[in-house]
Design an enzyme around this catalytic site. Structure first.
Site, PDB file in Angstrom:
ATOM      1  N   THR B 146      -4.857  -7.948  25.958  1.00  0.00           N
ATOM      2  CA  THR B 146      -4.307  -7.890  27.081  1.00  0.00           C
ATOM      3  C   THR B 146      -5.393  -7.416  28.141  1.00  0.00           C
ATOM      4  O   THR B 146      -6.222  -8.275  28.714  1.00  0.00           O
ATOM      5  CB  THR B 146      -2.890  -6.939  27.145  1.00  0.00           C
ATOM      6  OG1 THR B 146      -3.461  -5.743  26.615  1.00  0.00           O
ATOM      7  CG2 THR B 146      -1.848  -7.807  26.173  1.00  0.00           C
ATOM      8  N   LYS B 168      -5.642  -4.998  19.201  1.00  0.00           N
ATOM      9  CA  LYS B 168      -5.643  -4.877  20.516  1.00  0.00           C
ATOM     10  C   LYS B 168      -5.190  -3.476  21.098  1.00  0.00           C
ATOM     11  O   LYS B 168      -4.025  -2.793  20.303  1.00  0.00           O
ATOM     12  CB  LYS B 168      -5.086  -6.067  21.177  1.00  0.00           C
ATOM     13  CG  LYS B 168      -3.822  -6.468  20.785  1.00  0.00           C
ATOM     14  CD  LYS B 168      -2.526  -5.558  21.826  1.00  0.00           C
ATOM     15  CE  LYS B 168      -2.960  -5.527  23.268  1.00  0.00           C
ATOM     16  NZ  LYS B 168      -1.782  -4.984  24.064  1.00  0.00           N
ATOM     17  N   THR B 179       0.929  -0.515  24.329  1.00  0.00           N
ATOM     18  CA  THR B 179       1.128  -1.326  23.110  1.00  0.00           C
ATOM     19  C   THR B 179      -0.237  -1.454  22.239  1.00  0.00           C
ATOM     20  O   THR B 179      -1.383  -1.888  22.833  1.00  0.00           O
ATOM     21  CB  THR B 179       1.605  -2.740  23.207  1.00  0.00           C
ATOM     22  OG1 THR B 179       2.852  -2.528  23.649  1.00  0.00           O
ATOM     23  CG2 THR B 179       1.677  -3.360  21.746  1.00  0.00           C
ATOM     24  N   GLU B 259     -10.024   0.854  28.909  1.00  0.00           N
ATOM     25  CA  GLU B 259     -10.657   0.393  30.450  1.00  0.00           C
ATOM     26  C   GLU B 259     -10.237   1.691  31.424  1.00  0.00           C
ATOM     27  O   GLU B 259      -8.985   2.407  31.360  1.00  0.00           O
ATOM     28  CB  GLU B 259      -9.833  -0.818  31.108  1.00  0.00           C
ATOM     29  CG  GLU B 259     -10.362  -1.909  30.434  1.00  0.00           C
ATOM     30  CD  GLU B 259      -9.603  -3.176  31.011  1.00  0.00           C
ATOM     31  OE1 GLU B 259      -9.152  -3.165  31.973  1.00  0.00           O
ATOM     32  OE2 GLU B 259      -9.837  -4.273  30.243  1.00  0.00           O
ATOM     33  N   ASN B 382      -3.005   1.797  36.040  1.00  0.00           N
ATOM     34  CA  ASN B 382      -1.560   1.735  35.674  1.00  0.00           C
ATOM     35  C   ASN B 382      -0.729   1.882  36.932  1.00  0.00           C
ATOM     36  O   ASN B 382       0.390   2.029  36.837  1.00  0.00           O
ATOM     37  CB  ASN B 382      -1.744   3.136  34.952  1.00  0.00           C
ATOM     38  CG  ASN B 382      -2.301   3.013  33.566  1.00  0.00           C
ATOM     39  OD1 ASN B 382      -1.693   2.134  33.004  1.00  0.00           O
ATOM     40  ND2 ASN B 382      -3.429   3.513  33.336  1.00  0.00           N
TER      41      ASN B 382
END
Lengths: 387, 387
Positions: B146, B168, B179, B259, B382
């Site tokens: 993602t 991931k 996730t 990130e 976010n």
């Protein structure tokens, strides 16, 4: 008027040079009686600052004559030397007021891991004692500020008696470690036992439900002093009601002044199995960084709310995930655990206050926990404070 | 080589248009046997995505023929329609592979509260089936990304048998809800029971100790498939060791790719009364926003570490606050709960990795939890993800 609004109290706030800015940094609140009943609640952190260790002992007998408070240093993680500093401070106040050191409570706030400059603090206590005044509450409220942008005070008037109070800090407000200090005063005639019961109940539903960043300080202290100077004997229920009203105003003021925050967020859980369950779910949501960052971005991301609620163990808060509704600022964006109203109907940018309601459909209990959003400024302030 | 490193597996990753970027977004991993033993662990969040509900049932018998994974949508909080979508996906894979739908596991990742575009997903499954290859592991690893900046894969070689894997997400990596998906494969000959034991133990000390932002997803899934194609019967202990090694590499890669993060932080608690106590204290520190923001500011603020440790209940982790030592990157900045070495000796800016060691002096157990710092970019990413 803050802590000097009720009869029987004098207070002062002076600049002792603990803050490099030269702002007020030492406060003194004195209960001149006739009664000197007192109660206090403290942080439950196992790392407790010296003034917390001292004041817990000192207030155990239900009597306190004065509270001395300083900003500019927390006196936490300073070992036995730090404890002696607190002890010496209490003794110095006691000498000046001609009372027992055991009747002097001490509160400190600021950076932890550093000793207080005792010469300055002692001189500050001298100056504060000299400055004690029946209208000194405002200065006292200023002297306990750290990164607060405004002093927080409250006065609750009842029939012939009064509760006054001041507070500083909470969560984002106090990057040094989120210390929250509050002193409440009343001229009601009440027993220490009733003060304790009232304060415990009041804090449980107010200060304990402000959860700006989930971090618990080493120094948190809330003190309640009663002078009896109004001559009114007040029962526990009446007292609890007034003290809770005062704490609620101060708690809301702490959230509203959270530096770095752009939103105040009230997370209300309704139809929970019991109050503890409601608080647990609300607290899980207020502690979700993903949810708090979404609020900063004006994003009504109900999935993050549901997901945070889902981290609460079923034995703590029984509910069915596929029955939960979530309403944000009046728009029911999640219905029965799935998509509800169009999320674009929610406008988070229009105002600072955000209202989230989570309906668990699992009972009839309700609770609200307040928090703030997670912002760039929060990160900035908390990364830059001590360096 | 990722999941196709062990013998007996084929895999593929294709672009089905679930991601608006046109990047790979559907992955398929097929176990061609001779054995088809499987085990999986799932999120403990009570809000569970449709693919988690499905796969938990499907793997309960210890058999799985294939895993189909998609990015671009989590299929969480989508109700019974969403569950039917997952069911249809498994049935479509089963038709193509001529197996039972109950032997097809499904994993999804992306935004929650939105249905998957089933026409595109079904076409993607067709394409992935057509593309299945013995060297398809690399594409599969790409298709589950993602916001990951790089695919995460691992190969652990043992004597005549191999464990491969891909993963991931995690914490800051996946603002959609953090996730984490991982598929591990092995050509060892092992029972489903041994796979379950090995996977549970491996996850407990690796993925479960990566706590990037404390948020728990609705979709987290780790799958382990065994083909037996190496012909080597492998005991539980050997298997656990290899699977743990693979998971440790992937978990560390997740932290390294978080990130928005500028530091990877290993919080190690030593001399705890038991392992649970060590984990509890380490986790409390890794979840402190104040500590994480301080690391971002290259500030070795040990007071925030001690204060976070102090929030752990004494019955969970017995220790005396005035005995705790804290060492940051080799400098013991806190000794016996008070000031230790000069904190300016700690240089946090020099490298991405930060090592915090907390000595509780309360026993002999040790545990490490990894996290990241709390940065402006975390907040940005976010707050901006879904709007």
């Amino acid at each position: 008027m803050s802590v000097t609004a009720p009869q029987g109290f004098r207070a002062a706030g002076v600049a002792a040079g603990l803050k490099s800015s030269g702002a007020l940094d030492v406060a003194l609140v004195v209960n001149e009686g006739p009664a000197q009943a007192a109660a206090a609640v403290f942080t439950t952190n196992r790392v407790q600052a010296a003034p917390v260790l001292w004041s817990r002992q000192a207030v155990a007998d239900g009597v306190a004559h004065a509270v001395v408070l300083n900003s500019g240093g927390a006196n936490a993680c300073t070992g036995s030397d730090g404890f002696l500093d607190t002890h010496r401070t209490a003794e110095h106040v006691a000498d000046l007021l001609a009372c027992s050191a055991g009747d002097v409570l001490v509160c400190s706030t600021g950076l932890i891991g550093e000793r207080l400059p005792m010469d300055r603090l002692t001189a500050g206590v001298d100056a504060a004692t000299a400055a004690l005044a029946a209208d000194g509450g405002a200065d006292a409220a200023r002297a306990i500020m750290t990164t607060d942008s405004v002093p927080k005070t409250v006065v609750v008037e009842r029939d012939g008696w009064t509760v006054g109070g001041m507070a500083k800090g909470a969560g984002m407000l106090a990057p040094g470690l989120a210390t929250m200090l509050s002193v409440l005063t009343t001229d009601a005639d009440a027993s220490a036992e009733d003060l304790r019961a009232a304060l415990r109940q009041a804090v449980r539903t107010t200060f304990d439900r402000v959860d700006s960043d989930g971090c618990m300080s080493t120094n948190d202290t809330v003190v309640l002093l009663a002078s009896g100077a109004s001559g009114r004997a007040v029962g526990r229920e009446e007292l609890t009601d007034a003290v809770t009203a005062a704490c609620a105003v101060l708690a809301r003021a702490l959230v509203a002044d959270a530096e770095g925050a752009s939103h105040d967020v009230a997370v209300t859980v309704v139809n929970a199995s019991d109050e503890d369950a409601a608080v647990a779910v609300a607290r899980a949501v207020t502690r979700s960084n993903l949810f708090k960052a979404a609020v900063f971005g004006n994003d009504p991301n109900w999935g993050r709310i549901l997901s945070a609620a889902g981290t609460v163990p079923v034995e703590v808060a029984p509910f069915e995930a596929d029955q939960v509704d979530v309403t944000i600022n009046g728009v029911q964006v999640c219905r029965a655990g799935g998509v509800g109203e169009d999320r674009t109907l929610v406008d988070l940018a229009a105002q600072r206050e955000v209202r989230v309601e989570i309906d668990l459909h699992a009972g009839s209990a309700t609770a609200t926990v307040w928090t703030n959003d997670l912002t760039h400024d929060y990160v900035h302030e908390n990364s830059a404070y001590s360096t």
